[in-house]
Design a protein around this motif. Structure first.
Motif, PDB file in Angstrom:
ATOM      1  N   ASN A 266       1.161  -1.174  -0.020  1.00  0.00           N
ATOM      2  CA  ASN A 266       0.461  -0.028  -0.212  1.00  0.00           C
ATOM      3  C   ASN A 266       0.894   1.065  -0.110  1.00  0.00           C
ATOM      4  O   ASN A 266       1.261   1.522   0.877  1.00  0.00           O
ATOM      5  CB  ASN A 266      -0.977   0.262   1.273  1.00  0.00           C
ATOM      6  CG  ASN A 266      -1.947   1.084   1.462  1.00  0.00           C
ATOM      7  OD1 ASN A 266      -1.576   2.254  -0.102  1.00  0.00           O
ATOM      8  ND2 ASN A 266      -2.643   1.166   1.930  1.00  0.00           N
ATOM      9  N   PRO A 267       0.976   2.136  -0.852  1.00  0.00           N
ATOM     10  CA  PRO A 267       2.033   2.986  -1.397  1.00  0.00           C
ATOM     11  C   PRO A 267       1.390   3.914  -0.336  1.00  0.00           C
ATOM     12  O   PRO A 267       2.167   5.310   0.304  1.00  0.00           O
ATOM     13  CB  PRO A 267       1.487   3.587  -2.181  1.00  0.00           C
ATOM     14  CG  PRO A 267      -0.021   3.321  -2.672  1.00  0.00           C
ATOM     15  CD  PRO A 267       0.128   1.784  -2.244  1.00  0.00           C
ATOM     16  N   ASP A 268       0.563   4.287   0.814  1.00  0.00           N
ATOM     17  CA  ASP A 268       0.307   5.325   1.934  1.00  0.00           C
ATOM     18  C   ASP A 268      -0.075   4.733   3.355  1.00  0.00           C
ATOM     19  O   ASP A 268       0.563   5.569   4.298  1.00  0.00           O
ATOM     20  CB  ASP A 268      -1.272   5.402   1.725  1.00  0.00           C
ATOM     21  CG  ASP A 268      -2.090   6.573   0.730  1.00  0.00           C
ATOM     22  OD1 ASP A 268      -1.115   6.848   0.033  1.00  0.00           O
ATOM     23  OD2 ASP A 268      -3.037   5.747   0.225  1.00  0.00           O
ATOM     24  N   MET A 269       1.323   3.334   3.159  1.00  0.00           N
ATOM     25  CA  MET A 269       1.657   3.325   4.106  1.00  0.00           C
ATOM     26  C   MET A 269       2.399   3.833   4.963  1.00  0.00           C
ATOM     27  O   MET A 269       4.036   4.278   4.731  1.00  0.00           O
ATOM     28  CB  MET A 269       2.286   1.784   4.297  1.00  0.00           C
ATOM     29  CG  MET A 269       2.315   1.184   5.356  1.00  0.00           C
ATOM     30  SD  MET A 269       1.170   0.586   6.867  1.00  0.00           S
ATOM     31  CE  MET A 269       0.736  -0.745   6.678  1.00  0.00           C
ATOM     32  N   LEU A 270       3.071   3.843   6.216  1.00  0.00           N
ATOM     33  CA  LEU A 270       3.270   5.213   6.825  1.00  0.00           C
ATOM     34  C   LEU A 270       4.153   4.301   7.524  1.00  0.00           C
ATOM     35  O   LEU A 270       5.832   4.245   7.242  1.00  0.00           O
ATOM     36  CB  LEU A 270       2.552   6.229   7.793  1.00  0.00           C
ATOM     37  CG  LEU A 270       1.660   7.435   7.574  1.00  0.00           C
ATOM     38  CD1 LEU A 270       1.029   7.988   8.652  1.00  0.00           C
ATOM     39  CD2 LEU A 270       2.402   8.320   6.298  1.00  0.00           C
ATOM     40  N   ASN A 271       4.061   3.768   8.207  1.00  0.00           N
ATOM     41  CA  ASN A 271       5.161   2.353   8.655  1.00  0.00           C
ATOM     42  C   ASN A 271       5.875   1.536   7.546  1.00  0.00           C
ATOM     43  O   ASN A 271       5.426   1.177   6.775  1.00  0.00           O
ATOM     44  CB  ASN A 271       4.187   1.384  10.144  1.00  0.00           C
ATOM     45  CG  ASN A 271       4.060   1.469  10.575  1.00  0.00           C
ATOM     46  OD1 ASN A 271       3.971   2.888  11.223  1.00  0.00           O
ATOM     47  ND2 ASN A 271       3.055   1.267  11.717  1.00  0.00           N
ATOM     48  N   PRO A 272       7.598   1.393   7.948  1.00  0.00           N
ATOM     49  CA  PRO A 272       8.137   1.164   6.994  1.00  0.00           C
ATOM     50  C   PRO A 272       7.818  -0.653   7.192  1.00  0.00           C
ATOM     51  O   PRO A 272       8.841  -1.321   7.581  1.00  0.00           O
ATOM     52  CB  PRO A 272       9.533   1.438   7.587  1.00  0.00           C
ATOM     53  CG  PRO A 272       9.317   1.872   8.681  1.00  0.00           C
ATOM     54  CD  PRO A 272       7.826   2.100   9.280  1.00  0.00           C
ATOM     55  N   VAL A 273       7.187  -1.119   6.583  1.00  0.00           N
ATOM     56  CA  VAL A 273       6.633  -2.350   6.697  1.00  0.00           C
ATOM     57  C   VAL A 273       7.038  -3.527   5.312  1.00  0.00           C
ATOM     58  O   VAL A 273       6.035  -3.258   4.478  1.00  0.00           O
ATOM     59  CB  VAL A 273       4.996  -2.298   7.172  1.00  0.00           C
ATOM     60  CG1 VAL A 273       4.643  -4.436   7.016  1.00  0.00           C
ATOM     61  CG2 VAL A 273       4.351  -2.184   8.546  1.00  0.00           C
ATOM     62  N   LEU A 274       8.891  -3.451   6.065  1.00  0.00           N
ATOM     63  CA  LEU A 274       9.245  -5.239   4.711  1.00  0.00           C
ATOM     64  C   LEU A 274       9.568  -6.304   5.294  1.00  0.00           C
ATOM     65  O   LEU A 274      10.471  -5.546   6.430  1.00  0.00           O
ATOM     66  CB  LEU A 274      10.332  -4.018   4.502  1.00  0.00           C
ATOM     67  CG  LEU A 274      10.965  -4.765   3.341  1.00  0.00           C
ATOM     68  CD1 LEU A 274      10.082  -4.098   1.861  1.00  0.00           C
ATOM     69  CD2 LEU A 274      12.407  -3.991   3.048  1.00  0.00           C
ATOM     70  N   ARG A 275       9.137  -7.728   4.789  1.00  0.00           N
ATOM     71  CA  ARG A 275       9.695  -8.252   5.910  1.00  0.00           C
ATOM     72  C   ARG A 275       9.449  -8.763   6.849  1.00  0.00           C
ATOM     73  O   ARG A 275      10.174  -8.547   7.766  1.00  0.00           O
ATOM     74  CB  ARG A 275      10.952  -8.507   5.377  1.00  0.00           C
ATOM     75  CG  ARG A 275      10.946  -9.765   3.842  1.00  0.00           C
ATOM     76  CD  ARG A 275      11.664 -10.439   3.717  1.00  0.00           C
ATOM     77  NE  ARG A 275      11.498 -12.013   4.641  1.00  0.00           N
ATOM     78  CZ  ARG A 275      12.256 -12.730   5.244  1.00  0.00           C
ATOM     79  NH1 ARG A 275      13.568 -13.004   4.744  1.00  0.00           N
ATOM     80  NH2 ARG A 275      11.659 -13.515   5.380  1.00  0.00           N
ATOM     81  N   TYR A 276       8.032  -7.596   7.933  1.00  0.00           N
ATOM     82  CA  TYR A 276       8.156  -7.165   9.172  1.00  0.00           C
ATOM     83  C   TYR A 276       7.678  -8.880   9.402  1.00  0.00           C
ATOM     84  O   TYR A 276       6.350  -9.168   9.676  1.00  0.00           O
ATOM     85  CB  TYR A 276       7.505  -5.789   9.272  1.00  0.00           C
ATOM     86  CG  TYR A 276       7.060  -6.246  10.818  1.00  0.00           C
ATOM     87  CD1 TYR A 276       7.591  -5.579  11.890  1.00  0.00           C
ATOM     88  CD2 TYR A 276       5.733  -7.024  11.927  1.00  0.00           C
ATOM     89  CE1 TYR A 276       7.986  -5.507  12.971  1.00  0.00           C
ATOM     90  CE2 TYR A 276       5.586  -6.387  13.122  1.00  0.00           C
ATOM     91  CZ  TYR A 276       6.630  -5.219  13.592  1.00  0.00           C
ATOM     92  OH  TYR A 276       6.563  -5.653  15.302  1.00  0.00           O
TER      93      TYR A 276
END
Ligand SMILES: [Zn+2]
Length: 410
Positions: A266-276
């Motif tokens: 989601n391009p609007d996601m504020l948290n940097p969720v990458l392989r979280y």
């Protein structure tokens, strides 16, 4: 390798620009630069699977540096507690709306005719109440924003719910159990209740017995997520309670030791969720409800986290915190369960010759600083105890003294 993702490469590939942007944001965080030094921006699912997974501490380090803000015109930036078992609350960010348009696009448990009780606690920077409110808003139903209530208020509220024709209620399963237990104790029924929404803990099978007594026509509708990822997946009454259908904007991956990790598309996601990683293990499979595409079955935690009333308690962190206290030589966590549910959590302290620490102050400090404890024991804080002892509990067979002891109470 790519068959361990919730989306096929052909679907996820064109959206990986979002993951590449998250990657660049994470790499710009000085404390994380070394983690990503040898990695390239992910151009394929295989690239993504090769990136180091992100845990809560690293994500919070990134947020402290990045201080993300919602785009102008997209509303405010909300800060919420994202758990963290000890110390100051860790914080997750979300814009107004909490990404619930994406959830509502694929999951509509509520409709215009519903009368919905939002029983998730509001305040204290907890996110679920506002997230559920955003979903209810999109559904156009009537909303009763009740939040949490005290023990002597349940019966009056339940009477009001019955008179108001409440058709839906939502909360964490632990809170829902309190509502239905009070209804059963008072002999109250909610005959119009059809829908029970839940999020924040695993479903508790005992709720089925509660519902049979209080609201026999009600069925469960679940969401799975965290304050870092927001809602990852949803299920319906036709799905098993531990199985969720991932949203198309959430890329779920099954990694080593079956640990799940999540990457936002989601391009609007504020948290940097990458392989979280939330610490949950899981698997991808076909859901018995028949809906096509892989569903995510959540198998539980794989770290030093124990489930207390559906919330994860970091046992090692709690012990470390207690052992930093002057006069405490060693600490041990004793959980007493009744019918599979934590009735009490006791922190046993082996104290030194300087005498016991200030036990009541330590108890208060731990309770207020430990998100899991303050939430799980919100309605009965006396069930969390700190107790000096002459000796800790050892396993008679092995002679070992574990950090965590779980007992079945009477
Ligand atoms: Zn299903």
């Amino acid at each position: 390798m790519t068959d361990l993702f919730s989306l096929p490469a052909a679907t996820a590939g064109p959206q990986l620009h979002v993951a590449r942007r998250t990657f660049e944001r994470l790499r710009s965080v000085p404390e994380l630069a070394r983690r990503y030094a040898d990695c390239g921006a992910p151009r394929s699912l295989d690239d993504l699977a090769a990136l180091p997974p992100l845990d809560k501490d690293a994500l919070n380090t990134a947020l402290a540096h990045l201080e993300p803000r919602a785009e102008r015109g997209a509303g405010a930036t909300w800060l919420f507690q994202s758990g963290g078992s000890t110390g100051a609350p860790k914080v997750g960010h979300a814009p107004t709306g909490f990404y619930m348009t994406g959830v509502h696009a694929q999951w509509q448990p509520l409709d215009h005719d519903d009368v919905f009780v939002n029983a998730w606690g509001a305040g204290r920077m907890w996110g679920a109440h506002f997230l559920a409110a955003a979903l209810a808003d999109l559904s156009g139903c009537r909303i009763l924003a009740v939040g949490s209530v005290t023990t002597d208020e349940y019966a009056d509220w339940l009477t009001f719910f019955a008179a108001a024709g409440v058709t839906a209620i939502g909360g964490t399963p632990s809170v829902l159990r309190l509502w239905f237990a009070h209804a059963r104790a008072a002999g109250l029924q909610l005959p119009a209740l059809r829908k029970v929404l839940w999020l924040g803990e695993a479903w508790q099978p005992q709720l089925a017995a509660d519902l049979a007594a209080v609201a026999p026509r009600a069925r469960r509708w679940g969401m799975f997520g965290s304050t870092e990822t927001w809602v990852v997946g949803t299920n319906t009454p036709d799905c098993p309670a531990d199985t969720f259908h991932p949203l198309p904007e959430q890329l779920v991956h099954v990694g080593a030791e079956d640990l799940l990790d999540f990457t936002t598309l989601n391009p609007d996601m504020l948290n940097p969720v990458l392989r979280y990683r939330t610490g949950d293990a899981g698997t991808l499979l076909a859901c018995p409800c028949g809906r096509p595409g892989p569903a995510m079955r959540v198998l539980g935690r794989r770290d030093s986290v124990v489930q207390v009333r559906g919330l994860g308690l970091h046992v090692d962190e709690l012990i470390a915190r207690a052992e930093r206290e002057p006069g405490v030589n060693r600490a041990q966590v004793l959980i007493t369960e009744q019918r599979g549910r934590a009735a009490t959590v006791e922190l046993l302290l082996l104290t030194g010759p300087d005498g016991p620490a200030d036990v009541e102050r330590l108890r208060r400090d731990l309770l207020s600083a430990t998100f899991t404890l303050s939430t799980a024991f919100q309605h009965d804080p006396e069930s969390f105890r700190v107790r000096p002892v002459d000796e800790l509990i050892s396993n008679d067979r092995t002679g070992k003294t574990a950090g965590l002891v779980v007992r079945e109470g009477s």
